[in-house]
Design a protein around this motif. Sequence first.
Motif, PDB file in Angstrom:
ATOM      1  N   ILE A  13       4.821  -9.316  11.230  1.00  0.00           N
ATOM      2  CA  ILE A  13       3.763  -8.549  11.887  1.00  0.00           C
ATOM      3  C   ILE A  13       3.704  -7.172  11.243  1.00  0.00           C
ATOM      4  N   GLY A  14       2.648  -6.916  10.515  1.00  0.00           N
ATOM      5  CA  GLY A  14       2.459  -5.628   9.856  1.00  0.00           C
ATOM      6  C   GLY A  14       2.612  -5.735   8.355  1.00  0.00           C
ATOM      7  N   GLY A  15       1.524  -5.528   7.622  1.00  0.00           N
ATOM      8  CA  GLY A  15       1.558  -5.597   6.161  1.00  0.00           C
ATOM      9  C   GLY A  15       1.764  -4.238   5.532  1.00  0.00           C
ATOM     10  N   GLY A  16       2.694  -3.464   6.105  1.00  0.00           N
ATOM     11  CA  GLY A  16       2.983  -2.134   5.577  1.00  0.00           C
ATOM     12  C   GLY A  16       4.053  -2.169   4.499  1.00  0.00           C
ATOM     13  N   ALA A  39      -3.311  -5.661  10.686  1.00  0.00           N
ATOM     14  CA  ALA A  39      -4.459  -5.351  11.539  1.00  0.00           C
ATOM     15  C   ALA A  39      -5.589  -4.714  10.752  1.00  0.00           C
ATOM     16  N   GLY A  40      -5.246  -3.986   9.679  1.00  0.00           N
ATOM     17  CA  GLY A  40      -6.270  -3.330   8.879  1.00  0.00           C
ATOM     18  C   GLY A  40      -6.868  -4.246   7.830  1.00  0.00           C
ATOM     19  N   LYS A  41      -7.545  -3.613   6.886  1.00  0.00           N
ATOM     20  CA  LYS A  41      -8.235  -4.352   5.829  1.00  0.00           C
ATOM     21  C   LYS A  41      -7.354  -4.462   4.581  1.00  0.00           C
ATOM     22  N   THR A  42      -7.915  -5.089   3.553  1.00  0.00           N
ATOM     23  CA  THR A  42      -7.238  -5.123   2.264  1.00  0.00           C
ATOM     24  C   THR A  42      -7.249  -3.722   1.652  1.00  0.00           C
ATOM     25  N   ASP A  43      -6.462  -3.526   0.616  1.00  0.00           N
ATOM     26  CA  ASP A  43      -6.364  -2.198  -0.014  1.00  0.00           C
ATOM     27  C   ASP A  43      -7.359  -2.065  -1.171  1.00  0.00           C
ATOM     28  N   ARG A  62     -10.817   3.813   8.478  1.00  0.00           N
ATOM     29  CA  ARG A  62     -10.757   2.628   7.619  1.00  0.00           C
ATOM     30  C   ARG A  62      -9.332   2.333   7.169  1.00  0.00           C
ATOM     31  N   THR A  63      -8.516   3.386   7.055  1.00  0.00           N
ATOM     32  CA  THR A  63      -7.176   3.227   6.503  1.00  0.00           C
ATOM     33  C   THR A  63      -6.071   3.829   7.369  1.00  0.00           C
ATOM     34  N   ARG A  81      -2.085  15.833  13.883  1.00  0.00           N
ATOM     35  CA  ARG A  81      -2.432  14.508  13.364  1.00  0.00           C
ATOM     36  C   ARG A  81      -1.148  13.785  12.946  1.00  0.00           C
ATOM     37  N   TYR A  82      -1.076  12.470  13.219  1.00  0.00           N
ATOM     38  CA  TYR A  82       0.113  11.689  12.891  1.00  0.00           C
ATOM     39  C   TYR A  82      -0.327  10.450  12.107  1.00  0.00           C
ATOM     40  N   PRO A  83      -0.520  10.583  10.801  1.00  0.00           N
ATOM     41  CA  PRO A  83      -1.085   9.483  10.008  1.00  0.00           C
ATOM     42  C   PRO A  83      -0.167   8.266   9.955  1.00  0.00           C
ATOM     43  N   ARG A  84      -0.735   7.089  10.151  1.00  0.00           N
ATOM     44  CA  ARG A  84      -0.041   5.809   9.983  1.00  0.00           C
ATOM     45  C   ARG A  84      -1.031   4.847   9.321  1.00  0.00           C
ATOM     46  N   GLY A  85      -0.574   4.206   8.251  1.00  0.00           N
ATOM     47  CA  GLY A  85      -1.462   3.359   7.470  1.00  0.00           C
ATOM     48  C   GLY A  85      -1.944   2.136   8.231  1.00  0.00           C
ATOM     49  N   ARG A  86      -3.241   1.902   8.207  1.00  0.00           N
ATOM     50  CA  ARG A  86      -3.850   0.714   8.807  1.00  0.00           C
ATOM     51  C   ARG A  86      -4.587  -0.042   7.702  1.00  0.00           C
ATOM     52  N   VAL A  87      -3.788  -0.611   6.799  1.00  0.00           N
ATOM     53  CA  VAL A  87      -4.313  -1.237   5.595  1.00  0.00           C
ATOM     54  C   VAL A  87      -3.138  -1.939   4.919  1.00  0.00           C
ATOM     55  N   LEU A  88      -3.408  -2.922   4.075  1.00  0.00           N
ATOM     56  CA  LEU A  88      -2.305  -3.519   3.325  1.00  0.00           C
ATOM     57  C   LEU A  88      -1.582  -2.437   2.523  1.00  0.00           C
ATOM     58  N   GLY A  89      -0.269  -2.454   2.611  1.00  0.00           N
ATOM     59  CA  GLY A  89       0.529  -1.391   2.007  1.00  0.00           C
ATOM     60  C   GLY A  89       0.932  -0.339   3.016  1.00  0.00           C
ATOM     61  N   GLY A  90       0.271  -0.319   4.184  1.00  0.00           N
ATOM     62  CA  GLY A  90       0.628   0.625   5.231  1.00  0.00           C
ATOM     63  C   GLY A  90       0.589   2.065   4.750  1.00  0.00           C
TER      64      GLY A  90
END
Length: 272
Positions: A13-16, A39-43, A62-63, A81-90
Amino acid sequence: MSETSATFDYVIIGGGTAGCLLANRLSAEPNHRVLLLEAGKTDSYPWIHIPVGYLYCIGNPRTDWMYHTEPDAGLNNRVQRYPRGRVLGGCSSINGMIYMRGQARDYDAWAKITGDDSWSWQNALADFKAHENHYRLDQGADPITGNNSRFSDMHGSGGEWRVEKQRLSWDVLDSFADAAEQAGIEKIDDFNAGDNAGVGYFDVNQRSGWRWSSSKAFLRPARGRSNLTIWTGSQAQKLSWSTADNGQPRCTGLSLSRAGQTVQVTANREVI
């Protein structure tokens, strides 16, 4: 909303950053059926791959998951702000690309707390080196010896995770480093040898000037494997549990939403 089901051996669970590496390593065994969920999109977003593009990825739904902290009394109750990746690669697809392992004493403390020596710095270091491709160990990295053996105890070559010397160099940064040294802070040329104390330039996860994310490093080489399935746009909803033979609870799968469907996924071996 319609419902369907699927069964795998391992469900990640999670493509980070960690998820991409795990998908690579687990699917290297042909008999393992592996599902990677993101949960996000491709990179494929162009700004992901250009180093300065993190300015357009952080704070972009988007990311980025678009998280914020609670108000902080020490910052006059400001919200950060607390950035967390929502995309392949996280986060490795949206961060500043700084390669930082952390402090050796922290790993050794985790080993002591858990009673598991695999968390120790020396054991973790072996894993770091195994998947690392460090520029200092490139053929010809040292103009005299052709190979910089001084760093071979701490770094690896030939792995998937490319680490390069950053191309940025400003006079003001060099002057700051000189001032720090005059104030008693040692200049160091490697922040990843177990002690981060010092002043100098960071190494970066880049290849030939482009971002080198965990998706590029670990997932792309494994994409062609028939036993690896990658689902983007897939949001985990609820974990499924049963009781193992030893009486302990065991996660056996999950329900997720994907393309307007609820999917029930079963993991024969493990949910990660």
